[in-house]
Design a protein around this motif. Structure first.
Motif, PDB file in Angstrom:
ATOM      1  N   ARG A 188      -2.555   8.318 -11.516  1.00 44.98           N
ATOM      2  CA  ARG A 188      -1.705   7.367 -12.228  1.00 44.98           C
ATOM      3  C   ARG A 188      -0.287   7.338 -11.657  1.00 44.98           C
ATOM      4  NH1 ARG A 188      -3.961   9.156 -18.211  1.00 44.98           N
ATOM      5  NH2 ARG A 188      -5.714   7.653 -18.303  1.00 44.98           N
ATOM      6  N   LYS A 189       0.213   8.491 -11.261  1.00 44.67           N
ATOM      7  CA  LYS A 189       1.565   8.552 -10.705  1.00 44.67           C
ATOM      8  C   LYS A 189       1.646   7.876  -9.341  1.00 44.67           C
ATOM      9  CE  LYS A 189       3.017  12.819 -13.046  1.00 44.67           C
ATOM     10  NZ  LYS A 189       3.431  14.236 -12.856  1.00 44.67           N
ATOM     11  N   MET A 190       0.542   7.862  -8.604  1.00 41.40           N
ATOM     12  CA  MET A 190       0.537   7.265  -7.267  1.00 41.40           C
ATOM     13  C   MET A 190       0.350   5.752  -7.293  1.00 41.40           C
ATOM     14  SD  MET A 190      -1.508   9.939  -4.787  1.00 41.40           S
ATOM     15  CE  MET A 190      -3.044   9.845  -5.722  1.00 41.40           C
ATOM     16  N   ARG A 191       0.266   5.163  -8.476  1.00 45.62           N
ATOM     17  CA  ARG A 191      -0.051   3.740  -8.593  1.00 45.62           C
ATOM     18  C   ARG A 191       0.946   2.871  -7.821  1.00 45.62           C
ATOM     19  NH1 ARG A 191      -0.663   3.537 -13.783  1.00 45.62           N
ATOM     20  NH2 ARG A 191      -2.942   3.306 -13.881  1.00 45.62           N
ATOM     21  N   SER A 192       2.238   3.145  -7.967  1.00 47.65           N
ATOM     22  CA  SER A 192       3.242   2.307  -7.291  1.00 47.65           C
ATOM     23  C   SER A 192       3.135   2.424  -5.775  1.00 47.65           C
ATOM     24  CB  SER A 192       4.649   2.711  -7.749  1.00 47.65           C
ATOM     25  OG  SER A 192       4.890   4.083  -7.478  1.00 47.65           O
ATOM     26  N   TYR A 193       2.845   3.637  -5.276  1.00 49.53           N
ATOM     27  CA  TYR A 193       2.692   3.818  -3.831  1.00 49.53           C
ATOM     28  C   TYR A 193       1.454   3.089  -3.319  1.00 49.53           C
ATOM     29  CZ  TYR A 193       6.103   7.544  -4.594  1.00 49.53           C
ATOM     30  OH  TYR A 193       7.219   8.256  -4.929  1.00 49.53           O
ATOM     31  N   VAL A 194       0.408   3.082  -4.134  1.00 51.23           N
ATOM     32  CA  VAL A 194      -0.827   2.396  -3.736  1.00 51.23           C
ATOM     33  C   VAL A 194      -0.600   0.896  -3.628  1.00 51.23           C
ATOM     34  CG1 VAL A 194      -3.167   1.813  -4.488  1.00 51.23           C
ATOM     35  CG2 VAL A 194      -2.356   4.172  -4.652  1.00 51.23           C
ATOM     36  N   ILE A 195       0.175   0.324  -4.544  1.00 52.15           N
ATOM     37  CA  ILE A 195       0.454  -1.113  -4.507  1.00 52.15           C
ATOM     38  C   ILE A 195       1.204  -1.478  -3.231  1.00 52.15           C
ATOM     39  CG2 ILE A 195       1.694  -2.986  -5.634  1.00 52.15           C
ATOM     40  CD1 ILE A 195       1.165  -1.599  -8.305  1.00 52.15           C
ATOM     41  N   VAL A 196       2.213  -0.680  -2.894  1.00 49.29           N
ATOM     42  CA  VAL A 196       2.959  -0.936  -1.657  1.00 49.29           C
ATOM     43  C   VAL A 196       2.048  -0.757  -0.437  1.00 49.29           C
ATOM     44  CG1 VAL A 196       4.875  -0.167  -0.210  1.00 49.29           C
ATOM     45  CG2 VAL A 196       5.145  -0.269  -2.697  1.00 49.29           C
ATOM     46  N   GLY A 197       1.261   0.321  -0.451  1.00 51.65           N
ATOM     47  CA  GLY A 197       0.353   0.578   0.662  1.00 51.65           C
ATOM     48  C   GLY A 197      -0.683  -0.510   0.828  1.00 51.65           C
ATOM     49  N   ALA A 198      -1.128  -1.099  -0.286  1.00 50.04           N
ATOM     50  CA  ALA A 198      -2.118  -2.172  -0.219  1.00 50.04           C
ATOM     51  C   ALA A 198      -1.560  -3.376   0.525  1.00 50.04           C
ATOM     52  CB  ALA A 198      -2.553  -2.573  -1.629  1.00 50.04           C
ATOM     53  N   PHE A 199      -0.310  -3.723   0.270  1.00 51.95           N
ATOM     54  CA  PHE A 199       0.288  -4.861   0.964  1.00 51.95           C
ATOM     55  C   PHE A 199       0.573  -4.537   2.425  1.00 51.95           C
ATOM     56  CE2 PHE A 199       0.956  -6.421  -3.308  1.00 51.95           C
ATOM     57  CZ  PHE A 199       0.826  -7.792  -3.158  1.00 51.95           C
ATOM     58  N   VAL A 200       0.880  -3.283   2.720  1.00 49.59           N
ATOM     59  CA  VAL A 200       1.075  -2.891   4.119  1.00 49.59           C
ATOM     60  C   VAL A 200      -0.237  -3.001   4.890  1.00 49.59           C
ATOM     61  CG1 VAL A 200       1.645  -0.976   5.655  1.00 49.59           C
ATOM     62  CG2 VAL A 200       3.037  -1.396   3.616  1.00 49.59           C
ATOM     63  N   VAL A 201      -1.315  -2.483   4.307  1.00 51.13           N
ATOM     64  CA  VAL A 201      -2.624  -2.568   4.946  1.00 51.13           C
ATOM     65  C   VAL A 201      -3.040  -4.023   5.128  1.00 51.13           C
ATOM     66  CG1 VAL A 201      -5.075  -2.061   4.649  1.00 51.13           C
ATOM     67  CG2 VAL A 201      -3.376  -0.314   4.130  1.00 51.13           C
ATOM     68  N   ALA A 217      -4.639  -7.523  -0.593  1.00 53.02           N
ATOM     69  CA  ALA A 217      -3.800  -6.518  -1.273  1.00 53.02           C
ATOM     70  C   ALA A 217      -4.102  -6.437  -2.764  1.00 53.02           C
ATOM     71  CB  ALA A 217      -2.327  -6.845  -1.045  1.00 53.02           C
ATOM     72  N   VAL A 218      -4.239  -7.575  -3.408  1.00 51.69           N
ATOM     73  CA  VAL A 218      -4.487  -7.559  -4.865  1.00 51.69           C
ATOM     74  C   VAL A 218      -5.840  -6.912  -5.196  1.00 51.69           C
ATOM     75  CG1 VAL A 218      -4.832  -9.011  -6.904  1.00 51.69           C
ATOM     76  CG2 VAL A 218      -2.946  -9.493  -5.328  1.00 51.69           C
ATOM     77  N   PRO A 219      -6.942  -7.277  -4.513  1.00 53.82           N
ATOM     78  CA  PRO A 219      -8.192  -6.553  -4.781  1.00 53.82           C
ATOM     79  C   PRO A 219      -8.095  -5.056  -4.509  1.00 53.82           C
ATOM     80  CG  PRO A 219      -8.667  -8.590  -3.632  1.00 53.82           C
ATOM     81  CD  PRO A 219      -7.181  -8.439  -3.625  1.00 53.82           C
ATOM     82  N   LEU A 220      -7.350  -4.655  -3.472  1.00 51.22           N
ATOM     83  CA  LEU A 220      -7.172  -3.226  -3.201  1.00 51.22           C
ATOM     84  C   LEU A 220      -6.554  -2.523  -4.397  1.00 51.22           C
ATOM     85  CD1 LEU A 220      -5.949  -2.879   0.508  1.00 51.22           C
ATOM     86  CD2 LEU A 220      -7.862  -1.678  -0.554  1.00 51.22           C
ATOM     87  N   TRP A 221      -5.512  -3.114  -4.940  1.00 47.64           N
ATOM     88  CA  TRP A 221      -4.853  -2.518  -6.099  1.00 47.64           C
ATOM     89  C   TRP A 221      -5.774  -2.509  -7.320  1.00 47.64           C
ATOM     90  CZ3 TRP A 221      -2.299  -5.899 -10.048  1.00 47.64           C
ATOM     91  CH2 TRP A 221      -1.846  -5.151 -11.130  1.00 47.64           C
ATOM     92  N   LEU A 222      -6.462  -3.631  -7.570  1.00 43.63           N
ATOM     93  CA  LEU A 222      -7.357  -3.697  -8.726  1.00 43.63           C
ATOM     94  C   LEU A 222      -8.521  -2.707  -8.592  1.00 43.63           C
ATOM     95  CD1 LEU A 222      -7.501  -7.567  -9.316  1.00 43.63           C
ATOM     96  CD2 LEU A 222      -6.166  -5.849 -10.568  1.00 43.63           C
ATOM     97  N   LEU A 223      -9.021  -2.536  -7.377  1.00 46.13           N
ATOM     98  CA  LEU A 223     -10.103  -1.581  -7.158  1.00 46.13           C
ATOM     99  C   LEU A 223      -9.625  -0.151  -7.361  1.00 46.13           C
ATOM    100  CD1 LEU A 223     -11.687  -3.320  -4.062  1.00 46.13           C
ATOM    101  CD2 LEU A 223     -12.838  -2.939  -6.241  1.00 46.13           C
ATOM    102  N   TYR A 224      -8.374   0.121  -7.040  1.00 44.89           N
ATOM    103  CA  TYR A 224      -7.801   1.438  -7.333  1.00 44.89           C
ATOM    104  C   TYR A 224      -7.774   1.680  -8.844  1.00 44.89           C
ATOM    105  CZ  TYR A 224      -4.484   5.330  -7.310  1.00 44.89           C
ATOM    106  OH  TYR A 224      -3.883   6.547  -7.495  1.00 44.89           O
ATOM    107  N   GLU A 225      -7.424   0.636  -9.581  1.00 43.43           N
ATOM    108  CA  GLU A 225      -7.426   0.751 -11.042  1.00 43.43           C
ATOM    109  C   GLU A 225      -8.848   0.965 -11.568  1.00 43.43           C
ATOM    110  OE1 GLU A 225      -4.758   0.937 -12.819  1.00 43.43           O
ATOM    111  OE2 GLU A 225      -3.348   0.448 -11.214  1.00 43.43           O
ATOM    112  N   VAL A 226      -9.812   0.298 -10.954  1.00 40.00           N
ATOM    113  CA  VAL A 226     -11.211   0.516 -11.334  1.00 40.00           C
ATOM    114  C   VAL A 226     -11.613   1.969 -11.076  1.00 40.00           C
ATOM    115  CG1 VAL A 226     -13.608  -0.087 -10.777  1.00 40.00           C
ATOM    116  CG2 VAL A 226     -11.881  -1.884 -10.990  1.00 40.00           C
ATOM    117  N   GLY A 227     -11.146   2.519  -9.961  1.00 40.28           N
ATOM    118  CA  GLY A 227     -11.428   3.924  -9.661  1.00 40.28           C
ATOM    119  C   GLY A 227     -10.845   4.849 -10.708  1.00 40.28           C
ATOM    120  N   ILE A 228      -9.618   4.571 -11.148  1.00 38.45           N
ATOM    121  CA  ILE A 228      -8.998   5.392 -12.200  1.00 38.45           C
ATOM    122  C   ILE A 228      -9.800   5.293 -13.491  1.00 38.45           C
ATOM    123  CG2 ILE A 228      -6.959   5.638 -13.668  1.00 38.45           C
ATOM    124  CD1 ILE A 228      -5.245   4.810 -11.330  1.00 38.45           C
ATOM    125  N   LEU A 229     -10.222   4.081 -13.835  1.00 37.02           N
ATOM    126  CA  LEU A 229     -11.037   3.894 -15.042  1.00 37.02           C
ATOM    127  C   LEU A 229     -12.349   4.663 -14.935  1.00 37.02           C
ATOM    128  CD1 LEU A 229     -11.541   2.516 -17.753  1.00 37.02           C
ATOM    129  CD2 LEU A 229     -12.421   0.530 -16.494  1.00 37.02           C
TER     130      LEU A 229
END
Length: 243
Positions: A188-201, A217-229
């Motif tokens: 959960r704490k890495m969420r902001s870094y993942v969002i930035v990293g998704a747009f970089v990738v 980038a948006v699916p990458l971030w949403l899939l990360y949220e799915v992983g957390i869930l």
């Protein structure tokens, strides 16, 4: 001699399993070979729909009109025979796994395969029309947009791999949490870094337009949220079994 026999038996079984997987792939490829040109046309359709009227794709290499459709057919045959190949691998390794390992591996393998195919489908049906529409729109006046079929295959293969791997994010998150590399709180704490990293990738692997980059980038971030869930549900299920 008694110690070498089990190893020899395992090697013989491994050879048999690999041979069966290859035979399955070969049979599917032979069945599809007659429609190689049609399969390539289906792959090329997102680009063909955005070419100017009267334009066509070209083949620079003399052998490309034959070998490029064959390569595409081999890819399709590999994907269609993949369940059979995975079963052969599973049949070889399953006897040496514990029950809890089987419970972890089977869902991970199945979900990985499904998510990879979903990622490829996402690229084909949603991303390619946007990318090729953008490319057709920025083509300078007086320049004919005629893409070589071999280069087109290399491009779409790269995009398929990029989006297929991107859609594996939930599996990676669950696996890292399962083996204790990361905790739910750290995810959960890495969420902001993942969002930035998704747009970089996305900026690296997609063409230089904002829309196609956002589509990755948006699916990458949403899939990360799915992983957390999924990690939350997994931990709740574990506490329920423990109680």
């Amino acid at each position: 001699m008694t110690e070498e026999q089990p190893l020899l038996a395992h090697l013989i079984e491994l050879r048999q399993r690999l041979l069966r997987a290859l035979i399955g792939f070969f049979l599917v490829f032979v069945a599809l070979f007659h429609w190689s040109a049609d399969i390539y046309h289906l792959l090329a359709r997102p680009l063909l729909e955005h070419l100017p009227a009267g334009s066509k794709m070209i083949a620079i290499d003399v052998t490309a009109p034959f070998f490029v459709p064959v390569k595409v057919t081999m890819l399709v045959a590999f994907l269609l025979s993949l369940p059979h190949s995975l079963y052969q691998i599973w049949a070889f390794v399953a006897p040496g796994l514990y029950h809890h390992e089987k419970r972890l591996i089977v869902p991970l393998v199945v979900s990985s395969m499904i998510l990879f195919l979903v990622g490829m489908s996402f690229a084909y049906f949603l991303v390619f029309p946007v990318v090729f529409g953008f490319m057709a729109g920025v083509t300078p006046t007086g320049v004919a947009m005629m893409t070589d079929i071999d280069k087109y295959l290399s491009f779409v293969m790269g995009m398929f791999i990029a989006f297929g791997m991107a859609f594996e994010v939930p599996v990676v998150v669950v696996l890292l949490a399962r083996i204790g590399v990361v905790s739910l709180e750290s995810l959960r704490k890495m969420r902001s870094y993942v969002i930035v990293g998704a747009f970089v990738v996305a900026a690296v692997v997609t063409p230089p337009d904002v829309l196609s980059q956002t589509l990755l980038a948006v699916p990458l971030w949403l899939l990360y949220e799915v992983g957390i869930l999924a990690v939350v549900l997994m931990q709740r299920g574990g506490r329920g079994e423990a109680s």
